[in-house]
Design a protein around this motif. Structure first.
Motif, PDB file in Angstrom:
ATOM      1  N   ARG A 154       0.838  -1.199   0.000  1.00  0.00           N
ATOM      2  CA  ARG A 154       0.000   0.000   0.000  1.00  0.00           C
ATOM      3  C   ARG A 154       0.879   1.258   0.000  1.00  0.00           C
ATOM      4  O   ARG A 154       0.668   2.185  -0.780  1.00  0.00           O
ATOM      5  CB  ARG A 154      -0.903  -0.035   1.242  1.00  0.00           C
ATOM      6  N   ILE A 155       1.889   1.254   0.860  1.00  0.00           N
ATOM      7  CA  ILE A 155       2.780   2.423   0.955  1.00  0.00           C
ATOM      8  C   ILE A 155       3.527   2.619  -0.369  1.00  0.00           C
ATOM      9  O   ILE A 155       3.608   3.729  -0.902  1.00  0.00           O
ATOM     10  CB  ILE A 155       3.750   2.256   2.152  1.00  0.00           C
ATOM     11  N   LEU A 156       4.040   1.509  -0.928  1.00  0.00           N
ATOM     12  CA  LEU A 156       4.768   1.614  -2.207  1.00  0.00           C
ATOM     13  C   LEU A 156       3.833   2.066  -3.332  1.00  0.00           C
ATOM     14  O   LEU A 156       4.204   2.893  -4.170  1.00  0.00           O
ATOM     15  CB  LEU A 156       5.362   0.252  -2.578  1.00  0.00           C
ATOM     16  N   GLY A 157       2.618   1.510  -3.350  1.00  0.00           N
ATOM     17  CA  GLY A 157       1.650   1.866  -4.398  1.00  0.00           C
ATOM     18  C   GLY A 157       1.295   3.338  -4.342  1.00  0.00           C
ATOM     19  O   GLY A 157       1.216   4.019  -5.381  1.00  0.00           O
ATOM     20  N   LEU A 158       1.104   3.855  -3.127  1.00  0.00           N
ATOM     21  CA  LEU A 158       0.765   5.277  -2.976  1.00  0.00           C
ATOM     22  C   LEU A 158       1.940   6.159  -3.395  1.00  0.00           C
ATOM     23  O   LEU A 158       1.757   7.219  -3.997  1.00  0.00           O
ATOM     24  CB  LEU A 158       0.359   5.573  -1.523  1.00  0.00           C
ATOM     25  N   ARG A 159       3.138   5.702  -3.074  1.00  0.00           N
ATOM     26  CA  ARG A 159       4.343   6.467  -3.455  1.00  0.00           C
ATOM     27  C   ARG A 159       4.489   6.515  -4.987  1.00  0.00           C
ATOM     28  O   ARG A 159       4.749   7.570  -5.555  1.00  0.00           O
ATOM     29  CB  ARG A 159       5.573   5.800  -2.807  1.00  0.00           C
ATOM     30  N   VAL A 160       4.307   5.348  -5.634  1.00  0.00           N
ATOM     31  CA  VAL A 160       4.394   5.303  -7.101  1.00  0.00           C
ATOM     32  C   VAL A 160       3.341   6.236  -7.694  1.00  0.00           C
ATOM     33  O   VAL A 160       3.615   7.016  -8.612  1.00  0.00           O
ATOM     34  CB  VAL A 160       4.195   3.850  -7.617  1.00  0.00           C
ATOM     35  N   ASN A 161       2.124   6.171  -7.154  1.00  0.00           N
ATOM     36  CA  ASN A 161       1.044   7.011  -7.672  1.00  0.00           C
ATOM     37  C   ASN A 161       1.377   8.492  -7.527  1.00  0.00           C
ATOM     38  O   ASN A 161       1.189   9.278  -8.456  1.00  0.00           O
ATOM     39  CB  ASN A 161      -0.253   6.663  -6.931  1.00  0.00           C
ATOM     40  N   GLU A 162       1.898   8.866  -6.361  1.00  0.00           N
ATOM     41  CA  GLU A 162       2.232  10.274  -6.098  1.00  0.00           C
ATOM     42  C   GLU A 162       3.309  10.768  -7.082  1.00  0.00           C
ATOM     43  O   GLU A 162       3.191  11.844  -7.666  1.00  0.00           O
ATOM     44  CB  GLU A 162       2.746  10.353  -4.660  1.00  0.00           C
ATOM     45  N   LEU A 164       4.022   9.475 -10.045  1.00  0.00           N
ATOM     46  CA  LEU A 164       3.553   9.476 -11.439  1.00  0.00           C
ATOM     47  C   LEU A 164       2.468  10.523 -11.692  1.00  0.00           C
ATOM     48  O   LEU A 164       2.366  11.039 -12.811  1.00  0.00           O
ATOM     49  CB  LEU A 164       3.076   8.081 -11.839  1.00  0.00           C
ATOM     50  N   LEU A 165       1.687  10.861 -10.644  1.00  0.00           N
ATOM     51  CA  LEU A 165       0.708  11.948 -10.802  1.00  0.00           C
ATOM     52  C   LEU A 165       1.437  13.212 -11.226  1.00  0.00           C
ATOM     53  O   LEU A 165       1.051  13.887 -12.184  1.00  0.00           O
ATOM     54  CB  LEU A 165       0.035  12.215  -9.456  1.00  0.00           C
ATOM     55  N   GLN A 166       2.521  13.527 -10.520  1.00  0.00           N
ATOM     56  CA  GLN A 166       3.301  14.732 -10.833  1.00  0.00           C
ATOM     57  C   GLN A 166       4.008  14.590 -12.181  1.00  0.00           C
ATOM     58  O   GLN A 166       4.001  15.513 -13.000  1.00  0.00           O
ATOM     59  CB  GLN A 166       4.315  14.987  -9.720  1.00  0.00           C
TER      60      GLN A 166
END
Ligand code: 5GP
Length: 242
Positions: A154-162, A164-166
């Motif tokens: 979950r932590i890694l997924g949120l980090r990747v998302n953050e 890639l959003l930028q």
């Protein structure tokens, strides 16, 4: 050249994995095939594999530069990348920033609405069951991953998302949602695997909302190749060589 001829380990809908002379290293080949709805809909276009391979390669390198553990090592050819062999967790992690696809259908919220925080969903990777959505209790009874591992994913997924959003926002693309897969490398670390491109994420033009990703194929919107080429151009900074 690391790859053994004929050493196909696994062939999936969009990729083939080859073993190499090093048991810790594989070659991942991207196919030109496109599938949707658990392979009930099939298509392809020449060059699709090479486009996605190169998009994934650039994105994996960006993530690695920011400290995210990724399976990517190098590009072997336009459609093949050298990767670390992973023991995959049989879970697909979807992170959503805006409502689209199955979330629109499931919750009845209009497509495109922004979510107040990134929404995480878990799917059990089982083609014969159509990759059903599962919750933490399902994951526990199936013993797919421990609670601690799910927390780490979950932590890694949120980090990747953050990240890639930028990354995509800077390229005038809205990252609507993304599907991620993780696995264990030979040193026992959890690592991002699979691919990151228009097959596994929804990418809309930030200004016009034009869909650039696989939804063009899923929804019969046409010009699938042009959509993938637009993603490539914005990620690579130049048009694809044909
Ligand atoms: P949805 O659940 O809305 O259909 O998909 C959410 C996101 O996950 C989309 O970006 C979609 O492309 C991706 N996704 C979910 N399951 C799969 C899958 O089995 N294969 C691929 N390529 N992408 C998937």
């Amino acid at each position: 050249m690391l790859q053994h001829p004929d050493a196909t380990l696994y062939e999936g809908k969009a990729k083939i994995l080859f073993s190499t002379s090093d048991p810790k290293i594989l070659v991942q080949e991207f196919k030109d095939d496109l599938t949707a709805f658990n392979a009930q809909k099939k298509g392809s276009f020449f060059g699709k594999g090479a486009i996605n391979c190169q998009i994934s390669s650039i994105i994996f390198q960006h993530l690695a530069n920011l400290g995210v553990p990724v399976h990517y090592r190098s590009l072997d050819s336009p459609r093949r990348m050298v990767i670390d062999r992973l023991d995959m967790v049989p879970i697909e992690v979807v992170v959503r920033n805006r409502v689209a696809g199955s979330l629109t259908r499931r919750l009845g919220i209009p497509e495109g609405e922004s979510l107040p925080f990134p929404v995480i969903e878990w799917y059990y990777k089982r083609d014969d069951l159509g990759d059903p959505m599962v919750n933490r209790d399902h994951i526990r009874i199936l013993k797919l991953a421990s609670d601690a591992v799910l927390d780490e994913i979950r932590i890694l997924g949120l980090r990747v998302n953050e990240i890639l959003l930028q990354y995509f926002r800077e390229r005038s693309i809205s990252l609507v949602d993304i599907k991620l897969e993780f696995g264990w490398n030979s040193s026992g670390f959890l690592v991002l695997g699979d691919e990151v491109d228009g097959d596994t994420s929804r990418l809309w033009d930030l200004e016009t909302g034009e869909k650039l990703d696989k939804d063009r194929f899923r929804m019969d919107l046409g010009s699938v190749k042009e959509g993938y080429e637009k993603i490539y151009e914005r990620v690579a900074g130049h048009a694809i060589e044909s």
